[in-house]
Design a protein around this motif. Structure first.
Motif, PDB file in Angstrom:
ATOM      1  N   LEU A 179       1.866 -10.700  15.943  1.00 40.59           N
ATOM      2  CA  LEU A 179       0.715 -10.402  16.807  1.00 40.59           C
ATOM      3  C   LEU A 179       0.391  -8.917  16.769  1.00 40.59           C
ATOM      4  O   LEU A 179      -0.784  -8.526  16.682  1.00 40.59           O
ATOM      5  CB  LEU A 179       1.011 -10.850  18.236  1.00 40.59           C
ATOM      6  CG  LEU A 179      -0.019 -10.437  19.301  1.00 40.59           C
ATOM      7  CD1 LEU A 179      -1.396 -10.990  18.967  1.00 40.59           C
ATOM      8  CD2 LEU A 179       0.425 -10.897  20.687  1.00 40.59           C
ATOM      9  N   ALA A 180       1.418  -8.065  16.824  1.00 40.64           N
ATOM     10  CA  ALA A 180       1.186  -6.619  16.798  1.00 40.64           C
ATOM     11  C   ALA A 180       0.552  -6.198  15.474  1.00 40.64           C
ATOM     12  O   ALA A 180      -0.374  -5.373  15.457  1.00 40.64           O
ATOM     13  CB  ALA A 180       2.510  -5.879  17.016  1.00 40.64           C
ATOM     14  N   ASP A 181       1.018  -6.758  14.374  1.00 40.97           N
ATOM     15  CA  ASP A 181       0.456  -6.409  13.065  1.00 40.97           C
ATOM     16  C   ASP A 181      -1.006  -6.827  12.962  1.00 40.97           C
ATOM     17  O   ASP A 181      -1.810  -6.152  12.309  1.00 40.97           O
ATOM     18  CB  ASP A 181       1.264  -7.079  11.951  1.00 40.97           C
ATOM     19  CG  ASP A 181       2.658  -6.497  11.809  1.00 40.97           C
ATOM     20  OD1 ASP A 181       2.877  -5.381  12.317  1.00 40.97           O
ATOM     21  OD2 ASP A 181       3.531  -7.158  11.220  1.00 40.97           O
ATOM     22  N   LEU A 182      -1.356  -7.936  13.598  1.00 39.66           N
ATOM     23  CA  LEU A 182      -2.739  -8.418  13.546  1.00 39.66           C
ATOM     24  C   LEU A 182      -3.658  -7.550  14.403  1.00 39.66           C
ATOM     25  O   LEU A 182      -4.817  -7.313  14.046  1.00 39.66           O
ATOM     26  CB  LEU A 182      -2.788  -9.867  14.029  1.00 39.66           C
ATOM     27  CG  LEU A 182      -4.132 -10.587  13.882  1.00 39.66           C
ATOM     28  CD1 LEU A 182      -4.427 -10.865  12.408  1.00 39.66           C
ATOM     29  CD2 LEU A 182      -4.126 -11.897  14.659  1.00 39.66           C
ATOM     30  N   ALA A 183      -3.147  -7.046  15.525  1.00 46.04           N
ATOM     31  CA  ALA A 183      -3.995  -6.317  16.477  1.00 46.04           C
ATOM     32  C   ALA A 183      -4.293  -4.889  16.050  1.00 46.04           C
ATOM     33  O   ALA A 183      -5.362  -4.354  16.355  1.00 46.04           O
ATOM     34  CB  ALA A 183      -3.336  -6.325  17.856  1.00 46.04           C
ATOM     35  N   VAL A 184      -3.349  -4.241  15.354  1.00 46.15           N
ATOM     36  CA  VAL A 184      -3.521  -2.836  14.960  1.00 46.15           C
ATOM     37  C   VAL A 184      -3.853  -2.782  13.473  1.00 46.15           C
ATOM     38  O   VAL A 184      -3.116  -3.316  12.646  1.00 46.15           O
ATOM     39  CB  VAL A 184      -2.225  -2.032  15.253  1.00 46.15           C
ATOM     40  CG1 VAL A 184      -2.364  -0.595  14.779  1.00 46.15           C
ATOM     41  CG2 VAL A 184      -1.898  -2.071  16.745  1.00 46.15           C
ATOM     42  N   PRO A 185      -4.965  -2.137  13.084  1.00 40.24           N
ATOM     43  CA  PRO A 185      -5.853  -1.286  13.901  1.00 40.24           C
ATOM     44  C   PRO A 185      -7.146  -1.964  14.331  1.00 40.24           C
ATOM     45  O   PRO A 185      -8.033  -1.290  14.846  1.00 40.24           O
ATOM     46  CB  PRO A 185      -6.158  -0.150  12.935  1.00 40.24           C
ATOM     47  CG  PRO A 185      -6.236  -0.850  11.606  1.00 40.24           C
ATOM     48  CD  PRO A 185      -5.211  -1.958  11.645  1.00 40.24           C
ATOM     49  N   GLU A 186      -7.307  -3.272  14.097  1.00 42.02           N
ATOM     50  CA  GLU A 186      -8.601  -3.897  14.346  1.00 42.02           C
ATOM     51  C   GLU A 186      -8.982  -3.917  15.819  1.00 42.02           C
ATOM     52  O   GLU A 186     -10.137  -3.692  16.181  1.00 42.02           O
ATOM     53  CB  GLU A 186      -8.608  -5.314  13.780  1.00 42.02           C
ATOM     54  CG  GLU A 186      -8.539  -5.361  12.263  1.00 42.02           C
ATOM     55  CD  GLU A 186      -8.734  -6.759  11.740  1.00 42.02           C
ATOM     56  OE1 GLU A 186      -9.759  -7.379  12.062  1.00 42.02           O
ATOM     57  OE2 GLU A 186      -7.866  -7.249  10.994  1.00 42.02           O
ATOM     58  N   LEU A 187      -8.024  -4.212  16.681  1.00 43.80           N
ATOM     59  CA  LEU A 187      -8.315  -4.303  18.110  1.00 43.80           C
ATOM     60  C   LEU A 187      -7.797  -3.116  18.893  1.00 43.80           C
ATOM     61  O   LEU A 187      -8.270  -2.835  19.986  1.00 43.80           O
ATOM     62  CB  LEU A 187      -7.692  -5.585  18.684  1.00 43.80           C
ATOM     63  CG  LEU A 187      -8.397  -6.890  18.372  1.00 43.80           C
ATOM     64  CD1 LEU A 187      -7.576  -8.055  18.892  1.00 43.80           C
ATOM     65  CD2 LEU A 187      -9.784  -6.912  18.992  1.00 43.80           C
ATOM     66  N   ALA A 188      -6.782  -2.467  18.371  1.00 39.65           N
ATOM     67  CA  ALA A 188      -6.131  -1.400  19.128  1.00 39.65           C
ATOM     68  C   ALA A 188      -5.518  -0.400  18.170  1.00 39.65           C
ATOM     69  O   ALA A 188      -5.268  -0.696  17.002  1.00 39.65           O
ATOM     70  CB  ALA A 188      -5.055  -1.990  20.045  1.00 39.65           C
ATOM     71  N   ASP A 189      -5.298   0.802  18.691  1.00 38.98           N
ATOM     72  CA  ASP A 189      -4.541   1.805  17.941  1.00 38.98           C
ATOM     73  C   ASP A 189      -3.067   1.749  18.309  1.00 38.98           C
ATOM     74  O   ASP A 189      -2.224   2.308  17.615  1.00 38.98           O
ATOM     75  CB  ASP A 189      -5.091   3.203  18.222  1.00 38.98           C
ATOM     76  CG  ASP A 189      -6.535   3.340  17.768  1.00 38.98           C
ATOM     77  OD1 ASP A 189      -6.827   2.939  16.632  1.00 38.98           O
ATOM     78  OD2 ASP A 189      -7.365   3.814  18.559  1.00 38.98           O
ATOM     79  N   ARG A 190      -2.787   1.060  19.417  1.00 38.23           N
ATOM     80  CA  ARG A 190      -1.401   0.905  19.857  1.00 38.23           C
ATOM     81  C   ARG A 190      -1.284  -0.403  20.627  1.00 38.23           C
ATOM     82  O   ARG A 190      -2.175  -0.759  21.397  1.00 38.23           O
ATOM     83  CB  ARG A 190      -0.983   2.080  20.750  1.00 38.23           C
ATOM     84  CG  ARG A 190       0.418   1.936  21.367  1.00 38.23           C
ATOM     85  CD  ARG A 190       0.674   3.052  22.365  1.00 38.23           C
ATOM     86  NE  ARG A 190       1.902   2.818  23.119  1.00 38.23           N
ATOM     87  CZ  ARG A 190       3.107   3.199  22.723  1.00 38.23           C
ATOM     88  NH1 ARG A 190       3.249   3.832  21.576  1.00 38.23           N
ATOM     89  NH2 ARG A 190       4.172   2.947  23.460  1.00 38.23           N
ATOM     90  N   ILE A 191      -0.174  -1.109  20.408  1.00 35.70           N
ATOM     91  CA  ILE A 191       0.093  -2.331  21.160  1.00 35.70           C
ATOM     92  C   ILE A 191       1.583  -2.411  21.454  1.00 35.70           C
ATOM     93  O   ILE A 191       2.413  -2.056  20.619  1.00 35.70           O
ATOM     94  CB  ILE A 191      -0.375  -3.595  20.390  1.00 35.70           C
ATOM     95  CG1 ILE A 191      -0.066  -4.858  21.211  1.00 35.70           C
ATOM     96  CG2 ILE A 191       0.269  -3.686  19.022  1.00 35.70           C
ATOM     97  CD1 ILE A 191      -0.596  -6.136  20.593  1.00 35.70           C
TER      98      ILE A 191
END
Length: 576
Positions: A179-191
């Motif tokens: 999930l973290a790999d999917l979210a950064v950087p498309e949705l967030a710069d940090r998760i």
């Protein structure tokens, strides 16, 4: 009617039609056969930001003073359809003006004053009395609509990738990292992903009013590699119920900070954390609860620093969908881990807690449960001293996995020990065990190898129910696989279980094992047994325990199934 009257406001004929052109909210320009602009309306002049004197009499490629990709460039104009088909002035002249084929709803992009715009344009040929006068082009700015469509496609793509990339394994930490790999950087710069420690321990999640909450950080990703904000992966985090994590978790709703002031306010109880976030450049944070099947597992915290846009309602909806999918995957991993641990605990409790010391033999054993990526099976072993002075060595493997297999394994071990102590011969024991397995569902079976050893004669009688052959290492180091007649697996129907007798030399080592030791994906099981023989021959271990460790190190690494290994070394005895 003259050509001039069509190109300029009417002086006769139907002057009331002029307002239809000039006042239309749709941007329009009339081009003659040479593609020179002859008339524009106010909407078109506003759209491109030029007065008529900069437009009239010029082709699109001849207009000056406009830094946009469409109407004024130093190169010929290029239109591009939604499917990527390229157009230029020649094709416009040949198709629309030359052949009279209209263009409807073609898309074009341009950049004006640093701002990207997306236009939909249509064009058709204008004629009078059979004479071609030129083409009328109409433009509609649908940048906002196009951006909405683009964002919608991007969101659907992200959710689709989440379905295939998140939850590939039944491991909680691995799923959280996906999930973290999917979210950064498309949705967030940090998760950061923090799960309730009680949930990870298999306990009931806390309720509102239960005091401080304990989280365990299971995943963290930051696009900036040199940033540290207090907690790292595996850290235990205790937070007050007023913290953003606790608020989002207890309310079951996301907590959102839209600007640096709100970011600082969220962490008023921990000013050092607030300072670290602001120093990182974080200007917006969204804390999303992870809920699956009515169980609140923890929270995922998304933040932006380099990304300029604050989180909005569309982002909340997207992250909510993404978090819901990820939470189900994490919960699947949690439930599997709990069942896996229960099965391992049950299986270990049903295996011998202490191997008895028996005359004429030294015993060593190992049991390794399946790895976290596979389910626990029903491997078992036992050493049963008998009143006759003999000793029974038993090893077996229940097909299937989980608690059911472990429970059946315990039943088979208990039955075997009881029948052996009653003096039943090995063939009879196997038939009774087969009846026990047959009472369970049709999809389960078991293998078993029963070895009855007499220390006085050093004779060993083997009986097998579909189990792998035992290996015997002779005192000189050579290894043979003992050929035991193989009866049918337990539980599959009536069968004979013939026995074979073999003399075990003094100081020889008998190895009984289950298929998890020698069976590996993509490898023939015969190769695994050859590897076992080679390991037993080559090992320089001085004790049986060291030999057990050597065999597991060589053959058991990365095993996907349970492994049971029982080694017995013959010692000096009086032969009859």
């Amino acid at each position: 009617m003259s050509e001039r009257s069509l190109l300029e406001p009417s002086s006769r004929g139907n002057p009331e039609l002029d307002p239809l052109f000039d006042q239309s909210p749709i941007a329009m320009v009339f081009l003659d056969r040479e593609l020179r602009a002859r008339r524009t309306n106010a909407a078109f002049r506003r759209l491109i930001g030029l007065p008529d004197e900069e437009i009239i009499g010029r082709r699109p490629s001849e207009a000056n003073g406009l830094s946009i990709r469409y109407w004024a460039t130093t190169r010929p104009i290029h239109w591009r359809t939604s499917d990527g088909t390229a157009w230029d002035e020649r094709t416009l002249a040949e198709q629309v003006i030359g052949r009279g084929v209209p263009v409807v709803n073609m898309h074009v992009e341009w950049i004006r004053a640093g701002k990207r715009q997306v236009l939909s344009w249509s064009g058709y040929r204008v004629t009078e009395n059979g004479r071609v006068l030129g083409a009328l082009l109409c433009f509609i700015d649908f940048t906002d609509h196009a951006q909405t469509i683009t964002q919608a496609h991007a969101r659907l793509d992200l959710l689709e990738r989440a379905g295939s990339q998140v939850g590939a394994t039944l491991d909680i930490h691995h799923t959280a990292r996906e999930l973290a790999d999917l979210a950064v950087p498309e949705l967030a710069d940090r998760i950061s992903i923090d799960l309730l420690d009680q949930v990870l321990q298999g306990e009931t999640p806390p309720r509102a009013g239960s005091g401080a909450l304990r989280f365990r950080r299971v995943a963290l990703r930051d696009s900036a590699t040199n940033t540290k904000i207090r907690y790292e992966v595996d850290d235990l985090i205790t937070l007050p119920v007023t913290s953003p994590h606790a608020v989002a978790l207890l309310r079951g709703k996301p907590s959102l900070a839209r600007n640096p002031a709100e970011v600082g306010g969220q962490f008023s109880d921990t000013p050092d954390v607030a300072e670290a976030f602001l120093a990182r450049g974080v200007h917006t944070i969204m804390v999303m609860p992870l809920v699956a099947r009515g169980v609140t597992l923890g929270v995922a915290s998304f933040s932006r620093a380099e990304h300029p846009e604050p989180y909005g309602e569309a982002d909340v909806r997207l992250v909510s969908d993404l978090a819901s999918r990820a939470a189900v995957c994490i919960d699947n991993a949690r439930l599997y881990t709990r069942e896996h641990n229960m099965a391992v605990t049950l299986q270990r409790s049903l295996l011998p807690q202490r191997i008895p010391q028996v005359p004429g033999l030294r015993i060593a054993h190992r049991y390794e449960p399946a790895t976290q990526t596979a389910e626990v099976g029903g491997d078992w072993f036992d050493v049963i001293p008998l009143d006759t002075g003999q000793v029974a060595l038993v090893i077996g493997d229940v097909t299937g996995h989980g608690i059911h297999a472990a429970a059946l394994m315990g039943q088979l071990r208990t039955t075997t020990a009881a029948l052996a102590r009653l003096g039943c011969p090995p063939e009879e024991i196997m038939r009774r065990l087969s009846d026990v397995v047959a009472e369970h569902d049709d999809e389960i079976g078991a293998t078993c190898l029963y070895a009855l050893y007499d220390p006085e004669s050093r004779r060993c009688r083997f009986t097998s129910a579909g189990h792998l052959p035992p290996a015997l290492r002779h005192p000189g180091g050579s290894v043979e696989l003992i050929d035991v007649p193989g009866g049918m697996m337990l539980g599959v129907g009536p069968s004979r279980y013939p026995a074979t007798d073999t003399e075990l030399p003094e100081d020889s080592v008998l190895a009984l094992y289950t298929d998890g030791l020698v069976e590996h994906p993509g490898q023939d099981i015969g190769t695994g047994m050859s590897d076992l023989a080679r390991t037993l021959t080559a090992s320089s271990a001085r004790s049986l325990d060291q030999l057990c460790d050597s065999v597991l190190a060589d053959l058991g690494a990365g095993a996907r199934d349970d492994i049971a290994l029982l080694l017995a070394r013959t010692t000096a005895g009086t032969a009859r």
